[in-house]
Design a protein around this motif. Structure first.
Motif, mmCIF file in Angstrom:
data_model
loop_
_atom_site.group_PDB
_atom_site.id
_atom_site.type_symbol
_atom_site.label_atom_id
_atom_site.label_comp_id
_atom_site.label_asym_id
_atom_site.label_seq_id
_atom_site.Cartn_x
_atom_site.Cartn_y
_atom_site.Cartn_z
ATOM 1 N N PHE A 116 27.719 42.421 30.924
ATOM 2 C CA PHE A 116 29.098 41.588 31.384
ATOM 3 C C PHE A 116 30.361 42.525 31.164
ATOM 4 C CE2 PHE A 116 26.213 37.589 29.602
ATOM 5 C CZ PHE A 116 26.101 37.133 30.916
ATOM 6 N N ASN A 117 30.319 43.473 29.856
ATOM 7 C CA ASN A 117 31.622 44.343 29.239
ATOM 8 C C ASN A 117 31.892 45.162 31.060
ATOM 9 O OD1 ASN A 117 32.028 43.841 27.633
ATOM 10 N ND2 ASN A 117 30.813 44.837 26.402
ATOM 11 N N HIS A 118 31.277 45.650 31.900
ATOM 12 C CA HIS A 118 31.274 46.236 33.040
ATOM 13 C C HIS A 118 31.725 45.482 33.853
ATOM 14 C CE1 HIS A 118 28.319 49.584 31.307
ATOM 15 N NE2 HIS A 118 29.457 49.743 31.685
ATOM 16 N N MET A 119 31.142 43.984 34.071
ATOM 17 C CA MET A 119 31.897 43.285 34.970
ATOM 18 C C MET A 119 32.895 43.151 34.853
ATOM 19 S SD MET A 119 29.227 42.548 36.882
ATOM 20 C CE MET A 119 30.165 41.434 38.203
ATOM 21 N N ASP A 120 33.065 42.388 33.460
ATOM 22 C CA ASP A 120 34.464 42.257 33.137
ATOM 23 C C ASP A 120 36.079 43.470 33.481
ATOM 24 O OD1 ASP A 120 34.232 39.656 31.783
ATOM 25 O OD2 ASP A 120 34.457 40.523 29.856
ATOM 26 N N ALA A 121 35.404 44.767 33.570
ATOM 27 C CA ALA A 121 36.390 45.516 33.441
ATOM 28 C C ALA A 121 36.367 45.795 35.529
ATOM 29 C CB ALA A 121 35.699 47.307 33.550
ATOM 30 N N ILE A 122 35.140 45.282 35.826
ATOM 31 C CA ILE A 122 35.458 45.328 37.454
ATOM 32 C C ILE A 122 36.444 44.399 37.968
ATOM 33 C CG2 ILE A 122 34.533 44.860 39.547
ATOM 34 C CD1 ILE A 122 31.959 46.279 38.096
ATOM 35 N N ARG A 123 35.811 42.717 37.011
ATOM 36 C CA ARG A 123 37.121 41.775 37.763
ATOM 37 C C ARG A 123 38.880 42.476 37.672
ATOM 38 N NH1 ARG A 123 37.940 37.304 35.192
ATOM 39 N NH2 ARG A 123 37.504 35.962 37.147
ATOM 40 N N GLU A 124 38.597 42.872 36.752
ATOM 41 C CA GLU A 124 39.970 43.226 36.517
ATOM 42 C C GLU A 124 41.010 44.833 37.180
ATOM 43 O OE1 GLU A 124 43.626 43.673 33.823
ATOM 44 O OE2 GLU A 124 41.893 42.579 33.678
ATOM 45 N N PHE A 125 39.968 45.276 37.650
ATOM 46 C CA PHE A 125 40.139 45.463 39.449
ATOM 47 C C PHE A 125 41.027 45.486 40.531
ATOM 48 C CE2 PHE A 125 37.376 49.369 37.220
ATOM 49 C CZ PHE A 125 38.549 49.852 36.745
ATOM 50 N N VAL A 126 39.988 43.864 40.320
ATOM 51 C CA VAL A 126 40.369 43.172 41.702
ATOM 52 C C VAL A 126 41.251 42.358 41.331
ATOM 53 C CG1 VAL A 126 38.595 44.437 42.584
ATOM 54 C CG2 VAL A 126 38.085 42.296 41.773
ATOM 55 N N LYS A 127 41.670 41.816 40.420
ATOM 56 C CA LYS A 127 42.097 40.309 39.638
ATOM 57 C C LYS A 127 43.650 40.092 40.933
ATOM 58 C CE LYS A 127 45.213 43.078 36.861
ATOM 59 N NZ LYS A 127 45.999 42.803 35.335
ATOM 60 N N ASP A 128 44.025 41.156 41.575
ATOM 61 C CA ASP A 128 44.908 40.857 42.357
ATOM 62 C C ASP A 128 44.669 40.913 44.456
ATOM 63 O OD1 ASP A 128 47.092 40.646 40.678
ATOM 64 O OD2 ASP A 128 47.426 43.184 40.930
ATOM 65 N N THR A 129 43.259 40.310 44.689
ATOM 66 C CA THR A 129 42.479 39.967 45.633
ATOM 67 C C THR A 129 41.395 38.887 45.193
ATOM 68 O OG1 THR A 129 42.800 42.904 45.427
ATOM 69 C CG2 THR A 129 41.485 41.433 47.512
ATOM 70 N N PRO A 130 41.704 38.291 45.718
ATOM 71 C CA PRO A 130 41.483 36.587 45.503
ATOM 72 C C PRO A 130 39.898 36.883 46.013
ATOM 73 C CG PRO A 130 43.349 36.422 45.310
ATOM 74 C CD PRO A 130 43.260 37.486 46.287
ATOM 75 N N CYS A 131 39.092 37.283 47.365
ATOM 76 C CA CYS A 131 38.404 37.432 48.033
ATOM 77 C C CYS A 131 37.124 37.733 47.562
ATOM 78 C CB CYS A 131 38.527 37.786 49.591
ATOM 79 S SG CYS A 131 39.497 38.984 50.256
ATOM 80 N N ILE A 132 38.234 39.503 47.315
ATOM 81 C CA ILE A 132 37.059 39.902 46.276
ATOM 82 C C ILE A 132 36.956 39.899 44.955
ATOM 83 C CG2 ILE A 132 35.936 42.095 45.684
ATOM 84 C CD1 ILE A 132 38.135 43.391 47.506
ATOM 85 N N LEU A 133 37.801 39.311 44.084
ATOM 86 C CA LEU A 133 37.585 38.262 43.150
ATOM 87 C C LEU A 133 35.931 37.656 42.912
ATOM 88 C CD1 LEU A 133 38.223 38.405 39.593
ATOM 89 C CD2 LEU A 133 39.866 36.904 40.478
ATOM 90 N N ALA A 134 36.225 36.983 44.080
ATOM 91 C CA ALA A 134 34.913 35.842 44.644
ATOM 92 C C ALA A 134 33.659 36.456 44.776
ATOM 93 C CB ALA A 134 35.737 34.921 45.405
ATOM 94 N N GLN A 135 33.572 37.465 45.072
ATOM 95 C CA GLN A 135 32.681 37.857 45.057
ATOM 96 C C GLN A 135 31.478 38.634 43.733
ATOM 97 O OE1 GLN A 135 33.668 41.267 48.504
ATOM 98 N NE2 GLN A 135 31.725 40.997 48.583
ATOM 99 N N VAL A 136 33.098 39.333 42.925
ATOM 100 C CA VAL A 136 32.832 39.894 41.582
ATOM 101 C C VAL A 136 32.139 38.466 40.267
ATOM 102 C CG1 VAL A 136 33.225 40.759 40.085
ATOM 103 C CG2 VAL A 136 34.061 41.768 41.936
ATOM 104 N N ASP A 137 33.001 37.109 40.705
ATOM 105 C CA ASP A 137 33.148 35.938 39.964
ATOM 106 C C ASP A 137 31.233 35.705 40.400
ATOM 107 O OD1 ASP A 137 34.516 36.560 38.929
ATOM 108 O OD2 ASP A 137 35.693 34.605 39.797
ATOM 109 N N ASN A 138 30.694 35.490 41.806
ATOM 110 C CA ASN A 138 29.452 34.856 42.458
ATOM 111 C C ASN A 138 28.234 35.843 41.636
ATOM 112 O OD1 ASN A 138 27.926 33.589 44.222
ATOM 113 N ND2 ASN A 138 27.150 35.681 45.086
ATOM 114 N N THR A 139 28.866 36.993 41.151
ATOM 115 C CA THR A 139 26.997 37.923 41.314
ATOM 116 C C THR A 139 27.332 37.586 39.317
ATOM 117 O OG1 THR A 139 28.800 39.722 42.668
ATOM 118 C CG2 THR A 139 26.936 40.625 40.620
#
Length: 381
Positions: A116-139
């Motif tokens: 979960f910590n890794h996922m949170d960090a990855i979300r931070e990398f793409v927080k300004d790109t909604p379409c990619i953020l949606a992929q991360v959130d789905n995972t």
């Protein structure tokens, strides 16, 4: 071995890779727009829906060489390029950092906290790109759905599967050596004192049970540690913060990280020749690689590529490439990452060659066939 370990291994190693690349892009003063594009392209490929569908299917772990190939292709899913020495160092850092985190987990279930910590960090990398953020959130939702209902025994099996995967990897990392969390032979120094996990008892008692579940005898032993009483469940949030700080400190621009093969692992790899048995997962491995390499829509980019160096200087990188042991070098084949019918036909043809051949009565089961090992066969193409 657990059949649910692969997603955790891939996501955590991928998270470590993104930490490292982010720091190196900053250290080499890569323009912000190019650095952001590199991170976005890699994360888009990493969390591709079709790829994740294959990843989350129950299956055994892939071979080390197959997994290394996946990450090599993943690291080059953008305009960034790494040469062999830098890719070797990147993968060494990824594996040793995650191995250390697994060993630090007070209880097996905390491997999920690390994820979960890794996922949170990855979300931070793409927080300004909604379409990619949606992929991360789905995972992220898939991780919750798949792993939170699992019992403690299954997490113990996952932990054992991960440790078996990492058991022969003893790469010395300069920061670990400097912080005295790693010995000169590449093995980690694990504490035998400290707070024990919630719901567990202080070590020092062995209880014997009968087949009916009744306790028959008790044996005491000296645990040689100084254990604090069990802490409450919420206190393990501190463990998550500790892991996050470990990643931030380890990959800080001001802390150069060097990796070295330990003498022990190098010696064993030179003198131990193991005949690989036929791999029943060869088709699945190739399917996963084909999904990643040949089934994704990749837009042709007009931007010029650039090279990232994980060493302080080009000279150090060249020296590392020359001194790298031959047995650790990986060969790769190029697979066009487009929806090309010819390429797909070639992949189908290759997969067809993994059908188990009919053995003659006088043929020993230990004799390797052409498709015994996925990457060995791929290297020979």
């Amino acid at each position: 071995m657990s059949s649910t370990t692969l997603p955790l291994l891939f996501i955590n190693l991928g998270g470590e890779m993104l930490y490292i690349l982010d720091q190196r892009l900053r250290a080499q003063n890569i323009p912000v727009d190019k650095a952001k594009k590199v991170m976005n392209d890699i994360i888009t490929t990493m969390f591709n829906k079709k790829f994740l569908e294959e990843l989350f299917k129950p299956q055994e772990l892939y071979s080390k060489k197959a997994l290394r190939t996946v990450f090599d292709r993943l690291a080059h899913a953008s305009i960034m390029r790494l040469n062999q020495a830098s890719m070797d160092k990147l993968y060494d850092l990824m594996t040793m950092a995650f191995k250390y985190q697994v060993l630090l987990c007070p209880r097996p279930r905390d491997i999920l906290l690390v994820s979960f910590n890794h996922m949170d960090a990855i979300r931070e990398f793409v927080k300004d790109t909604p379409c990619i953020l949606a992929q991360v959130d789905n995972t992220f939702q898939q991780l919750i759905k798949m792993y939170t209902p699992l019992p403690s025994g299954e997490f113990q099996l996952i932990r054992q599967t991960l440790l078996i995967f990492f058991q022969d990897m003893h790469i010395r990392v300069s920061i670990f050596l400097k912080d005295k969390v790693q010995n000169s032979n590449g093995r980690f120094v694990l504490p035998i004192s400290g707070p024990i996990p919630h719901g567990t008892q202080i070590p020092g008692v062995i209880r014997m049970y009968s087949c009916t579940g009744e306790e028959t005898s008790t044996v005491l032993f000296n645990n040689a540690g100084n254990y604090a009483p069990a802490v409450c469940e919420g206190s393990f949030e501190l463990f998550g913060d500790r892991i996050t700080k470990l990643g931030n400190n380890m990959y800080s621009v001001c802390r150069p990280v060097e990796t070295h093969m330990s003498g022990t692992s190098k010696h064993s790899s030179q003198n131990t020749k193991v005949k690989l048995a036929p791999n029943p997962l060869a088709k699945e491995e190739l399917n996963l690689l084909a999904t990643l390499m040949g089934g994704l829509d990749v837009q042709k980019n007009a931007d010029s590529g650039f090279r990232v160096n994980l060493f302080a200087t080009d000279e150090e990188e060249e020296e590392a490439l020359i001194s790298r042991p031959d047995e650790l070098s990986y060969g790769f084949i190029n697979i066009q990452a487009t929806k090309d019918q010819t390429a797909n036909a070639e992949l189908a043809k290759i997969m067809g060659e993994f059908s188990e051949p009919q053995e003659s009565p006088d043929q020993s089961p230990s004799v390797s066939s052409k498709g015994d090992d996925l990457l060995a066969m791929m290297d020979g193409l």
